[in-house]
Design a protein around this motif. Structure first.
Motif, PDB file in Angstrom:
ATOM      1  N   LEU A  14       0.815  -1.289  -0.002  1.00 57.80           N
ATOM      2  CA  LEU A  14      -0.123  -0.075  -0.014  1.00 57.80           C
ATOM      3  C   LEU A  14       0.897   1.518  -0.141  1.00 57.80           C
ATOM      4  O   LEU A  14       0.559   2.179  -0.766  1.00 57.80           O
ATOM      5  CB  LEU A  14      -0.816   0.180   1.329  1.00 57.80           C
ATOM      6  CG  LEU A  14      -1.735   1.219   1.523  1.00 57.80           C
ATOM      7  CD1 LEU A  14      -2.813   1.580   0.285  1.00 57.80           C
ATOM      8  CD2 LEU A  14      -2.576   1.175   2.921  1.00 57.80           C
ATOM      9  N   THR A  15       1.963   1.100   0.707  1.00 56.92           N
ATOM     10  CA  THR A  15       2.883   2.454   0.952  1.00 56.92           C
ATOM     11  C   THR A  15       3.422   2.588  -0.425  1.00 56.92           C
ATOM     12  O   THR A  15       3.517   3.786  -0.647  1.00 56.92           O
ATOM     13  CB  THR A  15       4.038   2.156   2.029  1.00 56.92           C
ATOM     14  OG1 THR A  15       3.041   1.951   3.275  1.00 56.92           O
ATOM     15  CG2 THR A  15       4.840   3.606   2.044  1.00 56.92           C
ATOM     16  N   GLY A  16       3.739   1.559  -1.163  1.00 54.32           N
ATOM     17  CA  GLY A  16       4.300   1.733  -2.590  1.00 54.32           C
ATOM     18  C   GLY A  16       3.229   2.166  -3.417  1.00 54.32           C
ATOM     19  O   GLY A  16       3.918   3.298  -4.170  1.00 54.32           O
ATOM     20  N   VAL A  17       2.155   2.224  -3.257  1.00 49.22           N
ATOM     21  CA  VAL A  17       1.103   2.835  -4.188  1.00 49.22           C
ATOM     22  C   VAL A  17       1.355   4.448  -3.822  1.00 49.22           C
ATOM     23  O   VAL A  17       1.170   5.155  -4.745  1.00 49.22           O
ATOM     24  CB  VAL A  17      -0.213   2.289  -4.043  1.00 49.22           C
ATOM     25  CG1 VAL A  17      -1.110   3.142  -4.665  1.00 49.22           C
ATOM     26  CG2 VAL A  17      -0.467   0.763  -4.751  1.00 49.22           C
ATOM     27  N   GLY A  22       6.983   7.690   2.875  1.00 50.90           N
ATOM     28  CA  GLY A  22       6.402   6.320   2.956  1.00 50.90           C
ATOM     29  C   GLY A  22       7.485   5.868   4.170  1.00 50.90           C
ATOM     30  O   GLY A  22       6.790   4.920   4.712  1.00 50.90           O
ATOM     31  N   ALA A  23       8.579   5.854   4.263  1.00 49.66           N
ATOM     32  CA  ALA A  23       9.224   5.389   5.181  1.00 49.66           C
ATOM     33  C   ALA A  23       8.835   5.770   6.482  1.00 49.66           C
ATOM     34  O   ALA A  23       8.852   4.925   7.431  1.00 49.66           O
ATOM     35  CB  ALA A  23      10.885   5.826   5.051  1.00 49.66           C
ATOM     36  N   ARG A  24       8.623   6.860   6.920  1.00 56.27           N
ATOM     37  CA  ARG A  24       8.080   7.386   7.936  1.00 56.27           C
ATOM     38  C   ARG A  24       6.753   6.813   8.381  1.00 56.27           C
ATOM     39  O   ARG A  24       6.321   6.405   9.377  1.00 56.27           O
ATOM     40  CB  ARG A  24       7.753   8.885   7.825  1.00 56.27           C
ATOM     41  CG  ARG A  24       7.445   9.505   9.443  1.00 56.27           C
ATOM     42  CD  ARG A  24       7.571  11.165   9.550  1.00 56.27           C
ATOM     43  NE  ARG A  24       6.826  11.707  10.447  1.00 56.27           N
ATOM     44  CZ  ARG A  24       6.913  11.711  11.708  1.00 56.27           C
ATOM     45  NH1 ARG A  24       7.824  11.105  12.111  1.00 56.27           N
ATOM     46  NH2 ARG A  24       6.097  12.379  12.474  1.00 56.27           N
ATOM     47  N   HIS A  25       5.741   6.571   7.371  1.00 51.85           N
ATOM     48  CA  HIS A  25       4.605   5.657   7.504  1.00 51.85           C
ATOM     49  C   HIS A  25       4.806   4.447   8.066  1.00 51.85           C
ATOM     50  O   HIS A  25       4.078   3.753   9.059  1.00 51.85           O
ATOM     51  CB  HIS A  25       3.776   5.859   6.051  1.00 51.85           C
ATOM     52  CG  HIS A  25       2.585   4.939   6.055  1.00 51.85           C
ATOM     53  ND1 HIS A  25       1.587   5.202   6.922  1.00 51.85           N
ATOM     54  CD2 HIS A  25       2.382   3.725   5.729  1.00 51.85           C
ATOM     55  CE1 HIS A  25       0.533   4.258   6.884  1.00 51.85           C
ATOM     56  NE2 HIS A  25       1.256   3.314   6.145  1.00 51.85           N
ATOM     57  N   LEU A  26       5.968   3.707   7.346  1.00 50.95           N
ATOM     58  CA  LEU A  26       6.106   2.420   7.382  1.00 50.95           C
ATOM     59  C   LEU A  26       6.732   2.431   9.179  1.00 50.95           C
ATOM     60  O   LEU A  26       6.400   1.040  10.048  1.00 50.95           O
ATOM     61  CB  LEU A  26       7.065   1.962   6.765  1.00 50.95           C
ATOM     62  CG  LEU A  26       6.459   1.530   5.181  1.00 50.95           C
ATOM     63  CD1 LEU A  26       7.446   0.869   4.247  1.00 50.95           C
ATOM     64  CD2 LEU A  26       5.395   0.423   5.330  1.00 50.95           C
ATOM     65  N   ARG A  27       7.714   3.395   9.519  1.00 54.25           N
ATOM     66  CA  ARG A  27       7.956   3.379  10.818  1.00 54.25           C
ATOM     67  C   ARG A  27       6.988   3.260  11.695  1.00 54.25           C
ATOM     68  O   ARG A  27       7.003   2.857  12.958  1.00 54.25           O
ATOM     69  CB  ARG A  27       9.021   4.352  10.970  1.00 54.25           C
ATOM     70  CG  ARG A  27      10.431   4.189  10.264  1.00 54.25           C
ATOM     71  CD  ARG A  27      11.699   5.103  10.756  1.00 54.25           C
ATOM     72  NE  ARG A  27      11.245   6.383  10.870  1.00 54.25           N
ATOM     73  CZ  ARG A  27      11.541   7.189   9.867  1.00 54.25           C
ATOM     74  NH1 ARG A  27      11.979   6.968   8.736  1.00 54.25           N
ATOM     75  NH2 ARG A  27      10.784   8.483   9.919  1.00 54.25           N
ATOM     76  N   ARG A  28       5.747   4.258  11.525  1.00 56.11           N
ATOM     77  CA  ARG A  28       4.884   4.425  12.228  1.00 56.11           C
ATOM     78  C   ARG A  28       3.695   2.992  12.513  1.00 56.11           C
ATOM     79  O   ARG A  28       3.481   2.497  13.596  1.00 56.11           O
ATOM     80  CB  ARG A  28       3.887   5.395  11.977  1.00 56.11           C
ATOM     81  CG  ARG A  28       3.898   6.843  12.472  1.00 56.11           C
ATOM     82  CD  ARG A  28       2.981   7.960  12.450  1.00 56.11           C
ATOM     83  NE  ARG A  28       2.312   8.635  11.422  1.00 56.11           N
ATOM     84  CZ  ARG A  28       3.236   9.148  10.227  1.00 56.11           C
ATOM     85  NH1 ARG A  28       4.203   8.833   9.853  1.00 56.11           N
ATOM     86  NH2 ARG A  28       2.623  10.081   9.580  1.00 56.11           N
ATOM     87  N   HIS A  29       3.825   2.554  11.336  1.00 60.61           N
ATOM     88  CA  HIS A  29       3.126   1.136  11.241  1.00 60.61           C
ATOM     89  C   HIS A  29       3.778   0.222  12.136  1.00 60.61           C
ATOM     90  O   HIS A  29       3.260  -0.626  13.296  1.00 60.61           O
ATOM     91  CB  HIS A  29       2.825   0.596   9.764  1.00 60.61           C
ATOM     92  CG  HIS A  29       2.374  -0.743   9.850  1.00 60.61           C
ATOM     93  ND1 HIS A  29       0.948  -1.009   9.953  1.00 60.61           N
ATOM     94  CD2 HIS A  29       3.057  -1.961   9.721  1.00 60.61           C
ATOM     95  CE1 HIS A  29       0.511  -1.917   9.699  1.00 60.61           C
ATOM     96  NE2 HIS A  29       1.763  -2.895   9.661  1.00 60.61           N
ATOM     97  N   ALA A  87       8.434  -1.683  -0.648  1.00 54.27           N
ATOM     98  CA  ALA A  87       9.505  -2.886  -0.220  1.00 54.27           C
ATOM     99  C   ALA A  87      10.672  -2.300   0.029  1.00 54.27           C
ATOM    100  O   ALA A  87      11.338  -2.660   0.712  1.00 54.27           O
ATOM    101  CB  ALA A  87       9.277  -4.012  -1.019  1.00 54.27           C
ATOM    102  N   VAL A  88      10.992  -1.241  -1.067  1.00 52.55           N
ATOM    103  CA  VAL A  88      12.097  -0.695  -1.353  1.00 52.55           C
ATOM    104  C   VAL A  88      12.549   0.309  -0.068  1.00 52.55           C
ATOM    105  O   VAL A  88      13.387   0.322   0.759  1.00 52.55           O
ATOM    106  CB  VAL A  88      12.648  -0.117  -2.478  1.00 52.55           C
ATOM    107  CG1 VAL A  88      14.027   0.640  -2.479  1.00 52.55           C
ATOM    108  CG2 VAL A  88      12.772  -1.042  -3.402  1.00 52.55           C
ATOM    109  N   ALA A  89      11.323   1.058   0.437  1.00 56.72           N
ATOM    110  CA  ALA A  89      11.400   1.867   1.447  1.00 56.72           C
ATOM    111  C   ALA A  89      11.269   1.138   2.794  1.00 56.72           C
ATOM    112  O   ALA A  89      12.126   1.676   3.685  1.00 56.72           O
ATOM    113  CB  ALA A  89      10.012   2.542   1.421  1.00 56.72           C
ATOM    114  N   ALA A  90      10.789  -0.025   2.676  1.00 60.93           N
ATOM    115  CA  ALA A  90      10.911  -0.902   3.899  1.00 60.93           C
ATOM    116  C   ALA A  90      12.376  -1.491   4.074  1.00 60.93           C
ATOM    117  O   ALA A  90      12.947  -1.516   5.236  1.00 60.93           O
ATOM    118  CB  ALA A  90      10.052  -2.037   4.033  1.00 60.93           C
TER     119      ALA A  90
END
Length: 196
Positions: A26-29, A48-55, A181-184
């Motif tokens: 979803l973050t990739g989109v 996107g990276a900040r969103h994934l860190r929050r998740h 996935a790259v951001a992750a």
């Protein structure tokens, strides 16, 4: 009368892993949509990276937080994005020298490709640690040092770029969710580097 309550079981590792994977897609989109103007790509990756860190930290997040982070990262991120466009143009010039058969062209082309890859990894590493109020110039300087000092992490991110490119080449729409996935991967690389 006693009320019987069922014990709440924590989610399984499979469920947790699949949830993270789905969030990455979803973050990739979201990253792709925010990066459509091209110069906003660094800000999109940072958000996107900040969103994934929050998740991953079980904090509140979502589309509104993502958009807010894109807006906060955009002023400096747009300058970085413009620099990225200039780097693409320089790479094209170098590869044109190789194709034209100019003396020293293959060497210049190889140096240009390596410099471009190093720059892309540096921007991605800087975006992975971005937070509101951070200055891109400082983030990029520190990320450039980490790019050189942590070659294993940098190679992992190069592999991530290769996966995105391969996905885009095989089935173009697959590159969209893979960007998350790259951001992750960038978050994991930076966490690993900070832990050392």
């Amino acid at each position: 009368m006693a009320v019987r309550t069922a014990a709440v079981r924590p989610p399984s590792r499979l469920a947790t892993g699949f949830g993270v994977f789905a969030e990455c897609l979803l973050t990739g989109v979201w990253i792709t949509l925010a990066a459509l103007p091209v110069v906003t790509a660094p800000a999109a990756f940072a958000a996107g990276a900040r969103h994934l860190r929050r998740h991953l930290n079980h904090e509140t997040g979502g589309w509104r937080h993502f958009v807010s982070d894109v807006r906060a990262a955009a002023p400096g991120g747009a300058l970085v994005g413009a620099g990225g466009l200039a780097a693409v143009w320089l790479l094209w010039l170098n590869l044109s020298a190789v194709a034209a058969g100019l003396p020293g062209g293959p060497f210049v082309g190889a140096v240009g490709i390596l410099a471009f890859i190093g720059g892309a990894v540096t921007v991605l590493r800087a975006a992975a640690v971005w937070h509101p109020g951070a200055r891109w110039r400082e983030l990029l300087g520190a990320a450039a040092r980490r790019t050189v000092r942590d070659p294993a992490g940098s190679l992992l991110l190069v592999g991530g770029f290769a996966v995105v490119a391969g996905s885009a080449w095989a089935v173009a729409p697959l590159a969209v969710p893979v960007a998350g996935a790259v951001a992750a991967a960038a978050i994991v690389v930076e966490s690993r580097c900070a832990a050392r």
